[in-house]
Design a protein around this motif. Structure first.
Motif: not given
Ligand SMILES: *Cc1c(COP(=O)(O)O)cnc(C)c1O
Length: 498
Positions: A40-47, A49-54
Motif C-alpha cells: 500500500p502507498d502510505v504517506d511516509p509522515a504517517k509511518l 512521524g516527525e522523522l520523515a524527511r521532505e
C-alpha cells in the motif's frame, strides 16, 4: 620515443575532458529504476512521524554511467602498488599477495568479536600464538606483544619497557642516543617517554661512529635507538661492538626493525645484541599500507624485558587451551584496546607460512639484489654519497642536479609524468637533497629497467631542458600543490554546490 612520447603513451587512459569536470549533478537525473509498488502507498509522515524527511538535502542527482565513471576515474587519480612500481624508500611498498586478503576475510576470522570468550576464540588465539612464535624465530628474541598498531607505536611500547626495566633497577636514566640518520619517530618516541635525545654522529661510511659512541655512553644513557640496516640502506657492521659498549654501561639497545625486509632469514637482531625491537607488519610482512589503514607494530624483546610487556599476553593454560594472562604486575599496561589489529596478524602469518623459511630468505635476497641493480643502473647519473654496500634501499643525492637549479623534489615530480610513484624525497636528513629508493623484491627486471631508464631520461632532461622538470608533473589532474595548505587544511569531502 622521446621522454614526452613515452609519457603520453603511459597516460592515455586519462581523458582530460573527463578530468576537468568534477560536479556532474543536475536536477532530475536518476541512476535507478524501482519496480512497481506492490505494497500500500502510505504517506511516509504517517509511518515515521516527525522523522520523515521532505527534503533529502543536496543529494547528487546523476545517471548510472556517471556514477560508475566517477568512481572509476577517482581510482585512477591515485597511485597504488597495484598500478606500478612504488619505490618509496623506508616504506617497503611491497606487493601484498591476494591470498593473504582472502584468508583475513574468512568470516570466522573477520567477524570474530574481541569480547568473545576464550573458549570460542581458540582459533584466533592459535593464529596469534603461531605468529608470535614465527616472529620470535625470525628476530631471535624471547618474548613478544602483538598489541602496538604501528611502528611508532611499537617504539613507544619498547622504550616504555626500557624505562620500566631501568626503573626496576633503581634508575630510569635520562638520555636516549639516536644516530643522525634515524627516522623522525625515534626522537619523538624518546621525548614522549620523558627522555632527552642526544644525537650520535655517523662516520664517512654512513655507520655509527664507534669512538663517538664510546665517548657518549655513560650512566645517564638509557638506550641507543638504532635502525639496522639504517636509513641509508647500510648494515651496521659493528653492531656486536655497539651492543657491547651499551651493555657494559648498563644501557639497552633498541632496534628499529622497520628495515627487516633486508634481514629476514639471514640475520637475527636477537643474535647481534638487540634487547628490544619493533617490526612493521605493514612493511616487511605484506600488510597493505600507504592509505592510512590499520597497521601493526609487534614488539619483541629479550628475557630481561619480558616482565614489562603490555598485558595481556597469550599463554597455554593448565588444561592445554590458550588464553590471556592479565596478572603481570610489572607490565607497562595496555598500549591498545583488545589485542592489536588482528586482521594484520592473520595476513602476516599467511605470508610467512606461504613463503616458508626458504621463501622468506629468497625474498630478502631479491629485495637486496633489486636495490643493488638500481644502484648500479643509476650511479653514473646521480651522486652516491655513501659507497658502503647497499642492502634493501639506496640513497642518492641531487648534488649534480642542483647545479642546474633542480632539486630532489623536482625530480620526484617529473617521475610522476613517467608513470612512477616518487621515491622518498629529502630523507634521511644526513644526505642533503636525498633520493631514497627502495624497489622491494616485488619488481621484475623489466620494471626495474623502465624505472632506471626514466630516472636517466630525467637526469638528461636536467641538462637539456630543466624547465620541463620545474613545471612537472604535466599529466596529472593538478600539478604542484601548496603543500602546506594541503597538509594543514585538506579538503577531504565533496560538498554540494548550493
Ligand atoms: C616506517 C618507519 C617507522 C615508523 O613506522 P610507522 O608504522 O609508520 O609508525 C620507524 N622507523 C623507520 C626506519 C621506518 O621506516
Amino acid at each position: 620515443m622521446n621522454g614526452n612520447e613515452k609519457i603520453r603513451k603511459a597516460t592515455t587512459h586519462i581523458s582530460q575532458n573527463e578530468v576537468l569536470i568534477f560536479e556532474r549533478s543536475s536536477a532530475g537525473k536518476k541512476a535507478y529504476m524501482l519496480p512497481p509498488l506492490d505494497v500500500p502507498d502510505v504517506d511516509p509522515a504517517k509511518l515515521l512521524g516527525e522523522l520523515a524527511r521532505e527534503d533529502l538535502g543536496h543529494m547528487p542527482e546523476v545517471s548510472e554511467i556517471e556514477i560508475i565513471r566517477h568512481y572509476t576515474r577517482l581510482s585512477t587519480w591515485n597511485y597504488a602498488v597495484d598500478h606500478g612500481m612504488y619505490p618509496l624508500g623506508s616504506c617497503t611498498m611491497k606487493y601484498n599477495a591476494r591470498v593473504n586478503e582472502t584468508v583475513a576475510r574468512l568470516p570466522g576470522l573477520a567477524e570474530a568479536h574481541p569480547y568473545q570468550p576464550e573458549r570460542i576464540s581458540q582459533g584466533a588465539l592459535l593464529i596469534m600464538k603461531l605468529l608470535s612464535e614465527q616472529l620470535l624465530e625470525i628476530t631471535g628474541m624471547d618474548a613478544i606483544t602483538l598489541q602496538p598498531a604501528a611502528g611508532a607505536h611499537g617504539e613507544l611500547t619498547g622504550i616504555l619497557m626500557v624505562r620500566a626495566c631501568l626503573e626496576s633497577r633503581g634508575n630510569p636514566r635520562k638520555k636516549i642516543l639516536i644516530p643522525d640518520s634515524a627516522h623522525g619517530t625515534n626522537p619523538a618516541t624518546a621525548a614522549m617517554v620523558g627522555y632527552s635525545v642526544e644525537n650520535l654522529k655517523s662516520n664517512a661510511a654512513g655507520m655509527v661512529d664507534i669512538p663517538s659512541l664510546e665517548a657518549q655512553v655513560n650512566e645517564d644513557v638509557a638506550a641507543l635507538m638504532l635502525t639496522n640496516p639504517n636509513t641509508l640502506g647500510v648494515f651496521e657492521r659493528e653492531i656486536h661492538k655497539i651492543a657491547e659498549i651499551l651493555h657494559r654501561k648498563g644501557a639497552l639497545l633498541y632496534m628499529d626493525g622497520a628495515n627487516m625486509n633486508a634481514l629476514v632469514g639471514k640475520v637475527r637482531p636477537g643474535d647481534f645484541g638487540a634487547d628490544v625491537m619493533h617490526l612493521n607488519l605493514h612493511k616487511t610482512f605484506s600488510t597493505p599500507h600507504g592509505g592510512g589503514g590499520p597497521g601493526s607494530g609487534p614488539v619483541a624483546c629479550k628475557k630481561i624485558l619480558d616482565p614489562f610487556l603490555p598485558a595481556p599476553v597469550i599463554v597455554t593454560k593448565a588444561d592445554g587451551t590458550l588464553g590471556f594472562e592479565y596478572n603481570r604486575p610489572q607490565s607497562i599496561g595496555r598500549v591498545r584496546m583488545f589485542y592489536g589489529n588482528f586482521g594484520m596478524h592473520v595476513r602476516a602469518l599467511a605470508y610467512i607460512m606461504a613463503n616458508g623459511p626458504d621463501g622468506l630468505r629468497q625474498t630478502t635476497e631479491d629485495a637486496v639484489l633489486n636495490a643493488n641493480y638500481v644502484r648500479k643502473g643509476l650511479e653514473d647519473a646521480y651522486e652516491l654519497p655513501y659507497k658502503t654496500p647497499t642492502m634493501h634501499e639506496v640513497v642518492f643525492s641531487d648534488r649534480r642536479q642542483t647545479a642546474k637549479g633542480i632539486k630532489t623534489g623536482d625530480i620526484a615530480k617529473r617521475l610522476i609524468d613517467y608513470g612512477f610513484h616518487p621515491y622518498t624525497v629529502s630523507f634521511p636528513l644526513v644526505v642533503p637533497g636525498a633520493l631514497m629508493i627502495e624497489p622491494t623484491e616485488s619488481e621484475s627486471k623489466a620494471s626495474l629497467d623502465l624505472f632506471i631508464e626514466a630516472m636517466k631520461d630525467i637526469a638528461e632532461e636536467v641538462e637539456q631542458n630543466p624547465e620541463i622538470i620545474l613545471e612537472a608533473p604535466h599529466n596529472t589532474r593538478i600539478s604542484r600543490l601548496d603543500e602546506t595548505t594541503a597538509a594543514r587544511k585538506p579538503i577531504l569531502r565533496w560538498k554540494p554546490q548550493s
